[in-house]
Write an enzyme that holds these catalytic residues in place. Structure first.
Site, short mmCIF file in Angstrom:
data_model
loop_
_atom_site.label_atom_id
_atom_site.label_comp_id
_atom_site.label_asym_id
_atom_site.label_seq_id
_atom_site.Cartn_x
_atom_site.Cartn_y
_atom_site.Cartn_z
N TYR A 25 0.79 -1.23 0.00
CA TYR A 25 0.00 0.00 0.00
C TYR A 25 0.83 1.28 0.00
O TYR A 25 0.27 2.38 -0.02
CB TYR A 25 -0.95 -0.01 1.20
CG TYR A 25 -1.94 -1.15 1.15
CD1 TYR A 25 -2.88 -1.23 0.13
CD2 TYR A 25 -1.94 -2.16 2.11
CE1 TYR A 25 -3.78 -2.28 0.06
CE2 TYR A 25 -2.84 -3.22 2.06
CZ TYR A 25 -3.76 -3.27 1.03
OH TYR A 25 -4.66 -4.31 0.96
N ASN A 76 -12.72 4.37 -1.70
CA ASN A 76 -11.97 3.15 -1.46
C ASN A 76 -12.63 2.44 -0.29
O ASN A 76 -12.46 2.85 0.87
CB ASN A 76 -10.50 3.47 -1.14
CG ASN A 76 -9.67 2.19 -1.00
OD1 ASN A 76 -10.22 1.09 -0.91
ND2 ASN A 76 -8.36 2.32 -0.99
N ASP A 89 -25.92 -1.11 -2.20
CA ASP A 89 -27.26 -0.53 -2.21
C ASP A 89 -27.22 0.98 -1.97
O ASP A 89 -27.99 1.74 -2.57
CB ASP A 89 -28.15 -1.21 -1.16
CG ASP A 89 -28.53 -2.63 -1.55
OD1 ASP A 89 -28.33 -3.01 -2.73
OD2 ASP A 89 -29.02 -3.37 -0.68
N HIS A 102 -8.78 1.71 -5.61
CA HIS A 102 -7.90 0.87 -4.79
C HIS A 102 -6.46 1.26 -5.04
O HIS A 102 -6.07 1.54 -6.18
CB HIS A 102 -8.07 -0.61 -5.13
CG HIS A 102 -9.47 -1.08 -4.97
ND1 HIS A 102 -10.03 -1.33 -3.75
CD2 HIS A 102 -10.43 -1.32 -5.89
CE1 HIS A 102 -11.29 -1.71 -3.92
NE2 HIS A 102 -11.56 -1.71 -5.21
N ARG A 113 -10.28 -11.10 -3.76
CA ARG A 113 -10.26 -9.66 -4.05
C ARG A 113 -10.64 -9.36 -5.51
O ARG A 113 -10.74 -8.20 -5.90
CB ARG A 113 -8.87 -9.06 -3.76
CG ARG A 113 -8.46 -9.12 -2.33
CD ARG A 113 -7.14 -8.41 -2.09
NE ARG A 113 -6.48 -8.93 -0.91
CZ ARG A 113 -6.71 -8.53 0.34
NH1 ARG A 113 -7.59 -7.58 0.57
NH2 ARG A 113 -6.08 -9.08 1.37
C1 DQA Z 1 -7.75 -2.03 -1.02
C2 DQA Z 1 -7.84 -3.47 -1.56
C3 DQA Z 1 -8.75 -4.32 -0.70
O1 DQA Z 1 -8.81 -5.64 -1.21
C4 DQA Z 1 -8.24 -4.36 0.72
O2 DQA Z 1 -9.13 -5.10 1.53
C5 DQA Z 1 -7.99 -3.01 1.28
C6 DQA Z 1 -7.35 -2.01 0.44
C7 DQA Z 1 -6.73 -1.17 -1.82
O3 DQA Z 1 -6.79 0.04 -1.69
O4 DQA Z 1 -5.89 -1.72 -2.52
O5 DQA Z 1 -8.25 -2.75 2.46
O6 DQA Z 1 -9.02 -1.43 -1.17
#
Ligand code: DQA
Length: 150
Positions: A25, A76, A89, A102, A113
């Site tokens: 991240y 996000n 919803d 993301h 994911r």
């Molecule tokens: C995320 C990707 C998701 O799968 C994960 O649960 C996150 C971060 C991303 O920013 O890459 O919490 O949303």
């Protein structure tokens, strides 16, 4: 471009950005990302309002509230992306353009994911560009609003 107002919404665990799995991240904190996005937004004629919550209900409330003031949402939803019918919803109900965003490329990660419950009711999806993704999502959203005259 006229003055726009955009809600930037971040879901669970994104408050930990900077220290949370930085190899996935990145090392920027959420505050740093939002500060940079706020400056970029200003240059694009857009006011950013930001909220992060780990609670699904608070995210739903924020989307409901945005109906009264926002032109669109950059969202996000973190892990809720893959599980939350209630958030999907809320996105459908609000009728605002929402860009699912993301940091990581969710499609290059674990199979759970790969599925987003939110994407089918969103304007578009940005994934895999790290924190730049928020600016990319914002630009796409603003261009859409300009194009559609909304
Ligand atoms: C995320 C990707 C998701 O799968 C994960 O649960 C996150 C971060 C991303 O920013 O890459 O919490 O949303």
């Amino acid at each position: 471009m006229s003055d726009r107002r955009v809600l930037v919404l971040n879901g669970p665990n994104l408050n930990l950005l900077g220290t949370r799995e930085p190899e996935i991240y990145g090392s920027e904190s959420l505050a740093e990302i939002i500060d940079r996005l706020t400056v970029a937004g200003r240059e694009l004629g857009c006011e950013i309002r930001h909220l992060q919550s780990n609670a699904e209900g608070a995210l739903i409330d924020a989307i409901h509230d945005a109906m009264s003031w926002a032109d669109g949402v950059v969202f996000n939803a973190g892990g809720y992306t893959h599980t939350s019918v209630a958030l999907r919803d809320a996105i459908s109900a609000c009728r605002l353009p929402v860009v699912e965003t993301h940091l990581s490329n969710v499609h290059a990660r674990e199979e759970f994911r790969h599925r987003s419950l939110l994407a089918p009711v969103c304007l578009g999806v940005v994934a895999g560009f790290g924190s730049d993704g928020y600016r990319i999502a914002l630009t796409g959203l603003l261009n859409h609003l300009e194009r559609t005259g909304s």
